[in-house]
Design an enzyme around this catalytic site. Structure first.
Site: not given
Ligand code: NAG
Ligand code: NAG
Ligand code: NAG
Ligand code: NAG
Ligand code: NAG
Ligand code: NAG
Length: 461
Positions: A163, A400, A427
């Site tokens: 991320s 995602d 994710h």
């Protein structure tokens, strides 16, 4: 699965449409790893400022067969770091006889340089300072090893992040190629999109059909209640225990509650009851409320008040309250990174009232100054999703919404990218603990990552 959720429940977390560190939500920390601290330079760019702060890191040497073997550095993102990671990262360490280290990001957990997080104290919270922290840490740790062993070697370092930390992992490799041999950037959000409407569009794509219809209807019905009368406005907020939220924050809370299960590979937990309500003429709002007040509140630890300005203005420090990371991450968004999840112009899932103007006001209110991100500066600095680095593997989950802020196409033979296909691939899915139910492409992607990592680690710079 239950174990992982229970773990998240114990920790208690903030909402992650703010792109929360994946380990904080769906991974696990190795509670056995050893907690350490170092003196870190507060301002890496001002030679007149000699202030330092204490930065936390963790170490686990279980798989390190000798001191000249590789070092995996897990880059922790926008949340407290409470151990070295387990799951796929632990397996990578095992495969490479590597030491595992995890460095907490400045301003999170126990690595906060000040006694409060008032806005003026946040001035040293930048991507550039965080990258310098990583470089200083590597130099510091390498020196410690060399002192202990009486050698002058440089181990094979490799960074991994997911991320926001996945973006850091790629950016670090770009800026300091002499300090590592490569990087894994899982769902790395290297493109700080200012007007991030693709996020909502991806939620629509992932829920296409009856689920998307039900989610849109829910948004419309809630917007209608908010505008109908003061009484109905209060009543709909009451349902969600959100009476202290203003209309804008309430709309954002509803949008986030709808997006997070898609982001985190749990879309059926929301879609199944919503489709059922649509087909059987049950109350759409009440069905959504039941989900929000159970799974979203408890399993994803997202109470409505996390979205309120009053909560985000709290500047006290409590290293055990992960909830306070919300303010810190919003500072990063408002000052540099944006990823503002505005409603797209046509057929949005979220309320069309979630606009750039709403974000601008949110940033100004929470930080009590005119704070707005210059994303072009970050794009110029690192090259966005055309980043020109070497030995970086970019992975994305096919479902995602964050993939649209990442690298989705292989950029060169030294910058491969893979979008993981299969049901519910959200994710940072590749960093999760591998299971027997993983779809073939997830298994194949992890195998490909392992192959690249082993090759890059064994190739001197
Ligand atoms: C490191 O990780 C291993 C494997 O998870 C664990 O058994 C061990 O207790 C951890 N701690 C240390 C100090 O090595
Ligand atoms: C940081 O530096 C101070 C002053 O030199 C020292 O007393 C302290 O032990 C250091 N802390 C760490 C964690 O290295
Ligand atoms: C830091 O700078 C101040 C003045 O600018 C000086 O008094 C102090 O001794 C310096 N501290 C260290 C550790 O160098
Ligand atoms: C409702 O929210 C308040 C904080 O605003 C919290 O103290 C309370 O426990 C919540 N109630 C329920 C039933 O979740
Ligand atoms: C659906 O429910 C509403 C009230 O809950 C009712 O007025 C309406 O007639 C129902 N429609 C159908 C097709 O059953
Ligand atoms: C949500 O959390 C509860 C309590 O920990 C647990 O029993 C339940 O299985 C979780 N739900 C899901 C879908 O994982």
């Amino acid at each position: 699965m239950n174990q992982i959720f229970a773990f998240v429940l114990v920790l208690g977390f903030l909402s992650s449409t703010f792109c929360l560190d994946y380990i904080q939500r769906f991974g696990e920390f190795n509670k056995e790893s050893v907690e350490k601290f170092m003196n870190q330079t507060l301002d890496h760019f001002d030679p007149q400022n000699n202030k330092t702060f204490i930065q936390r890191y963790y170490i686990n040497d279980t798989y390190w067969t000798s001191s000249d073997k590789p070092i995996i550095l897990y880059i922790a993102g926008e949340a407290p770091c409470e151990g070295t990671p387990t799951g796929f990262i632990e397996k990578i360490a095992q495969d490479n006889n590597a030491l595992i280290l995890a460095l907490e990001h400045r301003y999170y957990g126990k690595s906060i340089p000040f006694t409060s997080t008032e806005t003026h104290n946040l001035q040293y919270l930048t991507v550039e300072q965080a990258l310098e922290d990583l470089a200083s840490f590597i130099v510091y740790f390498q020196n410690s090893i060399n002192e202990l062993t009486g050698t002058f070697v440089q181990n094979a370092w490799f960074t991994i992040g997911g991320s926001y930390a996945g973006a850091l992992s790629a950016w670090f490799r770009l800026k300091y190629p002499h300090l590592t041999r490569g990087s894994l950037s899982s769902s790395g959000v290297v493109n700080p999109v200012l007007n991030f409407i693709q996020f909502d569009e991806q939620i629509a794509t992932a829920t296409a059909g009856d689920c998307a219809t039900a989610l849109r209807l829910n948004t419309e019905l809630i917007d209608t209640e908010l505008e109908a009368s003061p009484e109905r406005n209060a009543a709909v907020k009451e349902k969600f225990n959100a009476t202290t939220l203003n209309d804008g924050d309430f709309r954002y809370y509803i949008a986030d509650a709808g997006a997070l299960p898609v982001q985190y590979s749990n879309k059926e937990i929301l879609c199944d009851p919503m489709i059922n309500a649509l087909k059987n003429n049950l109350s759409i709002i009440d069905t959504f409320k039941d989900y929000a007040m159970s799974f979203f509140l408890n399993n994803m630890s997202s109470p409505a008040y996390l979205y309120s300005n009053w909560f985000m203005k709290i500047t006290t420090i409590d290293p055990d309250s992960r909830l306070f990371a919300q303010r810190i991450w919003w500072y990063q968004k408002c000052s540099q990174l944006a990823y503002f999840q505005n409603a797209p112009p046509t057929n949005p899932i979220r309320s069309p009232k979630i606009t750039m103007e709403w974000h601008r006001e949110k940033c100004a209110d929470v930080f009590e100054m005119n704070l707005f991100p210059d994303t072009e500066a970050i794009i110029t600095e690192f090259g966005s999703n055309k980043i020109d680095a070497t030995n970086v593997f970019f992975s994305q989950g096919g479902q995602d919404p964050w993939q649209w802020a990442g690298v989705r196409e292989t950029l060169s033979s030294l910058e491969p990218a893979h979008i993981i296909q299969g049901n519910d691939m959200g994710h940072c899915i590749d960093l999760h603990q591998p299971t027997a139910n993983d779809p073939p492409d997830l298994v194949a992607t992890r195998a490909e990552e392992s192959q690249y990592i082993a090759t890059w680690i064994s190739t001197p710079n």
